[in-house]
Design a protein around this motif. Sequence first.
Motif, short mmCIF file in Angstrom:
data_model
loop_
_atom_site.label_atom_id
_atom_site.label_comp_id
_atom_site.label_asym_id
_atom_site.label_seq_id
_atom_site.Cartn_x
_atom_site.Cartn_y
_atom_site.Cartn_z
N ILE A 82 -30.67 34.76 -5.74
CA ILE A 82 -30.12 33.57 -5.09
C ILE A 82 -28.92 33.89 -4.21
CG2 ILE A 82 -28.72 31.52 -5.66
CD1 ILE A 82 -30.86 30.69 -7.60
N GLU A 83 -28.11 34.87 -4.59
CA GLU A 83 -26.96 35.25 -3.78
C GLU A 83 -27.17 36.61 -3.09
OE1 GLU A 83 -23.71 34.89 -6.57
OE2 GLU A 83 -23.35 32.82 -5.94
N CYS A 98 -32.74 35.32 -1.57
CA CYS A 98 -34.15 35.50 -1.96
C CYS A 98 -35.08 35.75 -0.79
CB CYS A 98 -34.64 34.29 -2.76
SG CYS A 98 -33.73 34.00 -4.29
N PHE A 99 -34.57 36.39 0.27
CA PHE A 99 -35.37 36.85 1.40
C PHE A 99 -35.70 35.76 2.42
CE2 PHE A 99 -39.37 38.24 3.50
CZ PHE A 99 -38.89 39.40 4.08
N SER A 119 -38.33 30.68 -0.62
CA SER A 119 -38.21 31.44 -1.87
C SER A 119 -36.90 31.11 -2.59
CB SER A 119 -38.31 32.94 -1.61
OG SER A 119 -39.56 33.28 -1.08
N SER A 120 -35.87 30.89 -1.82
CA SER A 120 -34.60 30.48 -2.43
C SER A 120 -34.73 29.12 -3.09
CB SER A 120 -33.49 30.44 -1.36
OG SER A 120 -32.27 30.04 -1.94
N VAL A 121 -35.44 28.21 -2.42
CA VAL A 121 -35.64 26.88 -3.00
C VAL A 121 -36.38 26.98 -4.33
CG1 VAL A 121 -36.74 24.63 -2.72
CG2 VAL A 121 -35.53 25.67 -0.79
N ARG A 125 -25.89 27.44 -15.04
CA ARG A 125 -25.23 26.18 -14.68
C ARG A 125 -24.19 26.41 -13.58
NH1 ARG A 125 -26.26 22.18 -18.64
NH2 ARG A 125 -24.46 20.97 -17.97
N GLU A 126 -23.44 27.48 -13.71
CA GLU A 126 -22.42 27.78 -12.69
C GLU A 126 -23.07 28.08 -11.34
OE1 GLU A 126 -20.14 30.98 -14.26
OE2 GLU A 126 -19.31 29.80 -15.94
N THR A 127 -24.16 28.83 -11.37
CA THR A 127 -24.86 29.18 -10.13
C THR A 127 -25.41 27.94 -9.45
OG1 THR A 127 -25.47 31.36 -10.98
CG2 THR A 127 -26.79 30.49 -9.16
#
Length: 387
Positions: free
Chosen positions: A68-69, A99-100, A104-106, A129-131
């Motif tokens: 994700i990051e 995530c490229f 994909s990030s979604v 949760r923090e992410t």
Amino acid sequence: MKRIFLIFLCLGIFSCKGDKSKEVEKNTTSNDSIDVEGLLPDGLMATEPVILDVEEANKLVELPLACIETEYPNKLGQTLENKEAIGEPHELHPAFYGCFDWHSSVHAHWSLVSLLKQFPKIERKEEIRETLTKSLSAENIKGELDYFKRNQSASFERTYGWAWLLKLAEELKTWEDPLGQELAANLQPLTELIIQNYIEFLPKLNYPIRVGEHTNTAFGLAFAYDYAKATENQKFLDIIKKRAQDFYLKDDNCPVTWEPGGYDFLSPCLSEIDIMRRVLPKNAFSLWIDDFMPQLKKDDFQMEVGEVSDRTDGKLVHLDGLNFSRAWVFYGLANEYPEQFGHLKSLANEHVAYSFPNVVGDDYEGGHWLGSFAIYALQKSQGKVKE
């Protein structure tokens, strides 16, 4: 004659609101009361299913948390209106830059929400949760909204990314945790824009897109349907049902022997079945599939898994995704219509068993997205996905 009857049946059902559809749902046999495995014919060995338990969840959650990051490598899929439109991924997409690629990030975010909902005591729960809180902030979603409102972004992620955005929104809206409600509210402006994009686009699409990759119309409709039903958005639901029937009701003899294509992660034939299973009542669906793909009802129906020759190749590894997406269609049929399609559960298990061992620890070419497909397929195997 059967086709004409089916069309009139569907038109009659579509024109009736509320009570009729509820009767259809009420009459549908639930998988809770039937042992699907017990419906396998004599002599057919059932492949042991992969179970999504907390141990597997702890492994799978590593994939979205790792990507994700992760900003690079990155495939932006951007149409530039001018040189000022150029920017780094995190500038263009404050929430979904990792995530490229965007979609994909979604679905990586969806994976985190889904796993945390199912396993509240998962090992990395606080990190999840923090992410999510950091990524899906109101400010970040505003940045995403701004990108979609650019002149050259009208077709951005149409409709694959749109579909996954609605799947994420659905997952958040149905999460009773206060964090889920907070993040759903943050995401809502983008969710509403995606819904509006669907409503404007679908009437203009004269012909469905029947491919095994991102632009497949049936896949985009299926996830949109799930969101519309979960949120009781009747206007959206009506247009999805209408366009699905417009596109697919008259289809016959899907050429499934032509599948898979070398880069497929969706089955064109099975994706169509997946949306029609949702929008047609039981009797109409049974008549429709008798014309579209009748061999599925045979106890000895088989379909070879998609074989991957090189998992470091971003296109060839798509076939692992195909195995998972085929499996979730088979599970969906077996769960909803066990008396007709219960035998498909074993075939679904075979597809999952082939690709699942390669998901965690795989090359980034597959690792940045395949976990989501695996999670969704395993949820369907256990009947945990509401439609």
